[in-house]
Design a protein around this motif. Structure first.
Motif, mmCIF file in Angstrom:
data_model
loop_
_atom_site.group_PDB
_atom_site.id
_atom_site.type_symbol
_atom_site.label_atom_id
_atom_site.label_comp_id
_atom_site.label_asym_id
_atom_site.label_seq_id
_atom_site.Cartn_x
_atom_site.Cartn_y
_atom_site.Cartn_z
ATOM 1 N N UNK A 1 46.604 56.665 32.203
ATOM 2 C CA UNK A 1 46.997 56.036 30.939
ATOM 3 C C UNK A 1 45.813 55.270 30.343
ATOM 4 N N UNK A 2 45.139 54.458 31.164
ATOM 5 C CA UNK A 2 44.002 53.682 30.667
ATOM 6 C C UNK A 2 42.871 54.591 30.201
ATOM 7 N N UNK A 3 42.634 55.660 30.939
ATOM 8 C CA UNK A 3 41.609 56.638 30.560
ATOM 9 C C UNK A 3 41.916 57.238 29.199
ATOM 10 N N UNK A 4 43.176 57.624 28.998
ATOM 11 C CA UNK A 4 43.572 58.244 27.744
ATOM 12 C C UNK A 4 43.339 57.315 26.566
ATOM 13 N N UNK A 5 43.751 56.065 26.686
ATOM 14 C CA UNK A 5 43.597 55.112 25.590
ATOM 15 C C UNK A 5 42.120 54.843 25.316
ATOM 16 N N UNK A 6 41.332 54.649 26.366
ATOM 17 C CA UNK A 6 39.919 54.345 26.196
ATOM 18 C C UNK A 6 39.174 55.486 25.503
ATOM 19 N N UNK A 7 39.439 56.713 25.917
ATOM 20 C CA UNK A 7 38.741 57.857 25.326
ATOM 21 C C UNK A 7 39.193 58.085 23.893
ATOM 22 N N UNK A 8 40.497 57.911 23.611
ATOM 23 C CA UNK A 8 40.974 58.070 22.238
ATOM 24 C C UNK A 8 40.254 57.105 21.300
ATOM 25 N N UNK A 9 40.065 55.868 21.742
ATOM 26 C CA UNK A 9 39.364 54.885 20.914
ATOM 27 C C UNK A 9 37.887 55.225 20.762
ATOM 28 N N UNK A 10 37.281 55.825 21.788
ATOM 29 C CA UNK A 10 35.876 56.216 21.661
ATOM 30 C C UNK A 10 35.705 57.339 20.642
ATOM 31 N N UNK A 11 36.700 58.235 20.548
ATOM 32 C CA UNK A 11 36.626 59.332 19.576
ATOM 33 C C UNK A 11 36.586 58.803 18.145
ATOM 34 N N UNK A 12 37.186 57.638 17.920
ATOM 35 C CA UNK A 12 37.231 57.084 16.572
ATOM 36 C C UNK A 12 35.838 56.788 16.023
ATOM 37 N N UNK A 13 34.837 56.673 16.890
ATOM 38 C CA UNK A 13 33.463 56.416 16.446
ATOM 39 C C UNK A 13 32.799 57.654 15.848
ATOM 40 N N UNK A 14 33.283 58.847 16.177
ATOM 41 C CA UNK A 14 32.574 60.074 15.824
ATOM 42 C C UNK A 14 32.340 60.248 14.326
ATOM 43 N N UNK A 15 33.343 60.031 13.445
ATOM 44 C CA UNK A 15 33.073 60.253 12.019
ATOM 45 C C UNK A 15 31.933 59.424 11.458
ATOM 46 N N UNK A 16 31.602 58.299 12.071
ATOM 47 C CA UNK A 16 30.515 57.467 11.572
ATOM 48 C C UNK A 16 29.184 57.679 12.252
ATOM 49 N N UNK A 17 29.109 58.615 13.198
ATOM 50 C CA UNK A 17 27.878 58.806 13.966
ATOM 51 C C UNK A 17 26.978 59.898 13.429
ATOM 52 N N UNK A 18 27.465 60.695 12.481
ATOM 53 C CA UNK A 18 26.654 61.806 11.970
ATOM 54 C C UNK A 18 27.221 62.281 10.651
ATOM 55 N N UNK A 19 26.372 62.941 9.873
ATOM 56 C CA UNK A 19 26.837 63.548 8.631
ATOM 57 C C UNK A 19 27.763 64.710 8.959
ATOM 58 N N UNK A 20 28.556 65.195 7.988
ATOM 59 C CA UNK A 20 29.476 66.294 8.272
ATOM 60 C C UNK A 20 28.808 67.516 8.891
ATOM 61 N N UNK A 21 27.615 67.861 8.429
ATOM 62 C CA UNK A 21 26.951 69.057 8.950
ATOM 63 C C UNK A 21 26.322 68.839 10.318
ATOM 64 N N UNK A 22 26.162 67.572 10.742
ATOM 65 C CA UNK A 22 25.547 67.282 12.041
ATOM 66 C C UNK A 22 26.572 66.920 13.109
ATOM 67 N N UNK A 23 27.835 66.835 12.721
ATOM 68 C CA UNK A 23 28.853 66.298 13.621
ATOM 69 C C UNK A 23 29.129 67.199 14.815
ATOM 70 N N UNK A 24 29.088 68.529 14.602
ATOM 71 C CA UNK A 24 29.299 69.440 15.735
ATOM 72 C C UNK A 24 28.246 69.206 16.811
ATOM 73 N N UNK A 25 26.993 69.029 16.393
ATOM 74 C CA UNK A 25 25.907 68.838 17.352
ATOM 75 C C UNK A 25 26.058 67.513 18.101
ATOM 76 N N UNK A 26 26.428 66.445 17.400
ATOM 77 C CA UNK A 26 26.597 65.145 18.048
ATOM 78 C C UNK A 26 27.761 65.188 19.032
ATOM 79 N N UNK A 27 28.868 65.789 18.616
ATOM 80 C CA UNK A 27 30.022 65.893 19.519
ATOM 81 C C UNK A 27 29.678 66.718 20.749
ATOM 82 N N UNK A 28 28.962 67.836 20.557
ATOM 83 C CA UNK A 28 28.578 68.685 21.684
ATOM 84 C C UNK A 28 27.640 67.951 22.636
ATOM 85 N N UNK A 29 26.741 67.152 22.076
ATOM 86 C CA UNK A 29 25.823 66.393 22.928
ATOM 87 C C UNK A 29 26.576 65.357 23.750
#
Length: 462
Positions: free
Chosen positions: A145-173
């Motif tokens: 349960x704790x793992x699930x909540x922690x990772x879900x909140x970490x995913x929320x950072x993704x839209x702000x970490x890269x431009x739309x065209x770079x997001x696949x690469x950042x997520x894959x990394x």
């Protein structure tokens, strides 16, 4: 430092200082995957399934059943049932935590708090032994349960970490970092387990040390995102965040209800989410039950299981980066569909896999690794385009219902199939339905129209 105002959630590129600060934040986000992947790899995928099953069998009656809270279930079904139960509990926790995070802007505090709760429960697995299957189940429920909540909140950072065209690469990394971290700890655990007699340890004690090591690893490396990530997801160098309201949980519950009702205004996002929840439930069930299938049906010993999962971790690094490159050329949706076809082939081969043949089992592990990282990383980045601005944590909390160890439908089907047939081969082939249905639904999602519907910029390739 530039004071240029940008839309929240978009990466800042105004100055060199902004760029360096952004890369620092990205590395902190990557290390978060490095930290928590140890739980997924060492605990869920390798050691806990077979070990908790053996503990349950030790406590079983003459018919091979255990009786948690008065229920009669086969000892061999105890682990998948417990995983399903933990996920059902985590659904509400993820949704509420995501809503609280978006309303208060305290994404990092909540993310790291749940990470340390999960790490503590995982370290507590050192005390799992004898016939303490109820203790093992309780610790698994808390940790997952704790793992699930922690990772879900970490995913929320993704839209702000890269431009739309770079997001696949950042997520894959990010996924590549996760598999690298999980794989490195697995190497250490493989050395410990194989040489447990040299260290004067029984095999059971060695397994319990390996389980606890995942919690310690998780706790230590979570220090890096604590120091590098901003408190609020999407608040990056060169951006001006929107105001947040620091309100109590009661207000967050009302907001959660509004969010869930508001999701109906984005039916295409929900259609994609339905496809993902289906096929990724199958993926996560394969990951979490593979060691149980290998040990109980294929007769693999613990060393072979750890070696196979280590192969998955290593190949998945290359697979995540490779599929990220393919997506850059052909688009994320097409690449995900191709990976799902690969999953169907892999699962079918697993069903016909001969027992007591480690070489074939290792080949299967390589096939899983090739499609595992890429399919998940690209699914995450594609979904990030379909989220209305300011609702990242809430939407990713729904997304996380079936991601990276938090599936529940698959383990339930897997456990029921074994309960009815007594065969793990029947259980593993029953998971085909998740991939077939997920493929069919994803095929019907008009991704470009879905992105435009939530008001986000459309990447060049989809």
């Amino acid at each position: 430092m530039s004071t240029t105002t940008q839309q929240p959630g978009h990466p800042a590129t105004a100055t060199d200082d902004d760029g360096r600060a952004l890369r620092r934040i990205q590395v902190g986000w990557y290390i978060n995957d490095w930290a928590n992947a140890a739980f997924s790899a060492t605990v869920l995928t390798v050691f806990l399934g077979p070990y908790l099953t053996s503990v349950a069998k030790e406590a079983a009656d003459a018919d091979g059943d255990v009786h948690p809270f008065g229920l009669s279930i086969r000892a061999g079904s105890y682990f998948p049932y417990t995983v399903s139960f933990s996920v059902l509990l985590s659904v509400g926790a993820m949704l509420l935590a995501g809503t609280v995070a978006d309303r208060t802007g305290r994404h990092k505090e909540l993310m790291c708090g749940f990470a340390y709760l999960g790490a503590t429960a995982t370290m507590g697995m050192f005390f799992l032994g004898g016939d303490r299957y109820l203790l093992g189940g309780a610790l698994l429920v808390v940790a997952n349960l704790a793992y699930a909540v922690s990772v879900a909140l970490s995913y929320a950072y993704l839209p702000g970490l890269a431009s739309p065209d770079e997001r696949d690469a950042v997520s894959s990394k990010g996924w590549a970092y996760g598999y690298a971290g999980g794989g490195l700890l697995l190497i250490a655990n493989l050395v410990l387990f194989q040489g447990h007699e040299t260290f004067g340890l029984s095999s059971g004690t060695a397994v319990r040390i390996c389980l606890a090591s995942a919690g310690l690893w998780w706790a230590l490396f979570t220090i890096v995102p604590m120091l590098r990530l901003p408190s609020r997801a999407g608040v990056l160098p060169g951006t001006t965040p929107a105001a947040v309201r620091d309100e109590p949980a009661a207000g967050s519950l009302r907001e959660l209800g509004r969010t869930l009702r508001g999701m109906r205004r984005h039916p295409l996002t929900l259609l994609y989410l339905a496809a993902f929840l289906c096929y990724n439930d199958g993926i996560q069930t394969v990951v979490s039950q593979a060691s149980l299938y290998g040990s109980e049906e294929l007769g693999m010993d613990q060393t072979s299981l750890v070696t196979a999962v280590l192969l998955v971790q290593v190949v998945a690094i290359a697979g995540a980066l490779l599929l990220g490159r393919i997506a850059h050329r052909y688009g994320a949706k097409r690449t995900i569909l191709g990976s799902l076809a690969g999953w169907v082939v892999t699962l079918a081969l697993g069903y016909f896999m001969p027992a007591h043949q480690p070489a074939w089992f290792y080949a299967l592990a390589c096939m899983i690794g090739l499609v595992l990282g890429g399919s998940q990383a690209l699914s995450r980045s594609l979904f990030s385009h379909l989220i209305p601005a300011g609702k990242e944590a809430e939407y990713f909390s729904v997304y996380k219902v079936s991601d990276r160890g938090t599936s529940w439908m698959g383990p339930l089907v897997f456990g029921l199939a074994y309960q009815v047939t007594g065969s793990y081969r029947s259980a593993i082939i029953s998971l085909l339905v998740f991939f077939v249905i997920g493929f069919a639904v994803l095929l019907k999602v008009p991704v470009r129209r879905a992105i435009e519907a939530v008001g986000n910029p459309v990447p060049e390739r989809l």
